[in-house]
Design a protein around this motif. Structure first.
Motif, short mmCIF file in Angstrom:
data_model
loop_
_atom_site.label_atom_id
_atom_site.label_comp_id
_atom_site.label_asym_id
_atom_site.label_seq_id
_atom_site.Cartn_x
_atom_site.Cartn_y
_atom_site.Cartn_z
N LEU A 1 12.88 -5.99 -7.13
CA LEU A 1 12.80 -4.57 -7.48
C LEU A 1 14.06 -4.17 -8.24
O LEU A 1 15.13 -4.69 -7.96
CB LEU A 1 12.72 -3.70 -6.23
CG LEU A 1 11.67 -4.01 -5.19
CD1 LEU A 1 11.91 -3.18 -3.93
CD2 LEU A 1 10.30 -3.73 -5.75
N GLU A 2 13.91 -3.24 -9.16
CA GLU A 2 15.08 -2.63 -9.79
C GLU A 2 15.02 -1.15 -9.45
O GLU A 2 14.09 -0.44 -9.85
CB GLU A 2 15.06 -2.84 -11.30
CG GLU A 2 16.30 -2.28 -11.98
CD GLU A 2 16.31 -2.54 -13.45
OE1 GLU A 2 17.15 -3.32 -13.91
OE2 GLU A 2 15.45 -1.94 -14.16
N LEU A 3 16.00 -0.69 -8.68
CA LEU A 3 16.02 0.68 -8.19
C LEU A 3 16.99 1.53 -8.99
O LEU A 3 18.16 1.17 -9.14
CB LEU A 3 16.43 0.72 -6.72
CG LEU A 3 15.57 -0.08 -5.76
CD1 LEU A 3 16.24 -0.15 -4.40
CD2 LEU A 3 14.19 0.51 -5.66
N ASP A 4 16.50 2.64 -9.50
CA ASP A 4 17.35 3.67 -10.11
C ASP A 4 17.52 4.72 -9.02
O ASP A 4 16.69 5.60 -8.84
CB ASP A 4 16.66 4.24 -11.34
CG ASP A 4 17.40 5.40 -11.97
OD1 ASP A 4 18.40 5.89 -11.39
OD2 ASP A 4 16.98 5.85 -13.06
N TYR B 1 9.57 -2.27 7.61
CA TYR B 1 8.45 -1.97 6.72
C TYR B 1 7.20 -2.58 7.31
O TYR B 1 7.08 -3.79 7.42
CB TYR B 1 8.70 -2.52 5.32
CG TYR B 1 7.59 -2.22 4.34
CD1 TYR B 1 7.31 -0.92 3.97
CD2 TYR B 1 6.83 -3.24 3.81
CE1 TYR B 1 6.30 -0.64 3.07
CE2 TYR B 1 5.81 -2.97 2.91
CZ TYR B 1 5.55 -1.67 2.55
OH TYR B 1 4.54 -1.39 1.65
N VAL B 2 6.27 -1.77 7.72
CA VAL B 2 5.01 -2.25 8.29
C VAL B 2 3.91 -1.75 7.36
O VAL B 2 3.61 -0.57 7.32
CB VAL B 2 4.80 -1.72 9.72
CG1 VAL B 2 3.47 -2.20 10.27
CG2 VAL B 2 5.94 -2.15 10.62
N TYR B 3 3.35 -2.68 6.61
CA TYR B 3 2.30 -2.30 5.67
C TYR B 3 0.99 -3.02 5.96
O TYR B 3 0.03 -2.42 6.35
CB TYR B 3 2.75 -2.57 4.24
CG TYR B 3 1.68 -2.35 3.22
CD1 TYR B 3 1.20 -1.08 2.96
CD2 TYR B 3 1.11 -3.41 2.54
CE1 TYR B 3 0.19 -0.86 2.04
CE2 TYR B 3 0.11 -3.21 1.61
CZ TYR B 3 -0.35 -1.94 1.37
OH TYR B 3 -1.34 -1.74 0.46
N ASP B 4 1.01 -4.32 5.78
CA ASP B 4 -0.23 -5.06 5.90
C ASP B 4 -0.30 -5.98 7.11
O ASP B 4 -1.37 -6.37 7.52
CB ASP B 4 -0.47 -5.89 4.62
CG ASP B 4 0.65 -6.88 4.37
OD1 ASP B 4 1.69 -6.78 5.02
OD2 ASP B 4 0.47 -7.77 3.51
N SER C 1 7.22 3.48 0.92
CA SER C 1 6.93 2.24 0.20
C SER C 1 8.05 1.23 0.44
O SER C 1 9.11 1.56 0.97
CB SER C 1 6.79 2.51 -1.30
OG SER C 1 8.05 2.90 -1.84
N ILE C 2 7.83 -0.01 0.02
CA ILE C 2 8.87 -1.02 0.16
C ILE C 2 10.09 -0.63 -0.66
O ILE C 2 11.23 -0.84 -0.23
CB ILE C 2 8.34 -2.44 -0.20
CG1 ILE C 2 9.35 -3.51 0.16
CG2 ILE C 2 7.97 -2.53 -1.67
CD1 ILE C 2 9.56 -3.71 1.62
#
Length: 137
Positions: free
Chosen positions: A63-66, A25-28, A100-101
């Motif tokens: 995070l809570e992933l559905d 993950y490359v974001y900031d 996204s993350i």
């Protein structure tokens, strides 16, 4: 005696580090490393704690992933694991955005739980309709 204790602590630290899974993950900050440090299957969702380690600081979020519906609930960002563990999830869910993350974490944790499009809504082919012909003309 100190050597035995040091070796015991080193082996515990190594086994704990083996559970950490780095994600791409490359974001900031291209030098930051993102890792899933824990995950728990909570029935219909997966809760994951993500660590961001950068040059100047390390922080955590949960995070809570559905996975089936591609939704996510977030918690704030904290400087410690104890801080993130005490926090409550946002009440609102949002869609997981590609790149996204949450998407990157989902690629790792949801691979065995997500439904394919054919399982959610089976495809049906449109058959051509036949029109009756009048043979008496």
């Amino acid at each position: 005696m100190k050597t035995v204790i040091s070796l015991a602590l080193l082996s515990i630290a190594c086994s704990a580090a083996a559970d950490v899974q780095n994600i791409k993950y490359v974001y900031d900050d291209s030098d930051a490393v993102y890792s899933i440090v824990s995950s728990v299957d909570s029935g219909t969702a997966i809760q994951a704690t993500v660590q961001r380690s950068g040059a100047y600081f390390t922080n955590y979020t949960k995070l809570e992933l559905d996975c089936a519906n591609r939704n996510v609930r977030h918690m704030g960002m904290y400087n410690s694991l104890s801080g993130v563990e005490k926090a409550q999830f946002d009440q609102m869910q949002g869609r997981i955005i590609d790149g996204s993350i949450a998407d990157e974490v989902g690629k790792v944790l949801c691979k065995d739980t997500t439904l394919t499009a054919s399982q959610v809504a089976p495809q049906t082919e449109d058959l051509p309709t036949e029109t009756p012909t009048d043979d008496n003309t």
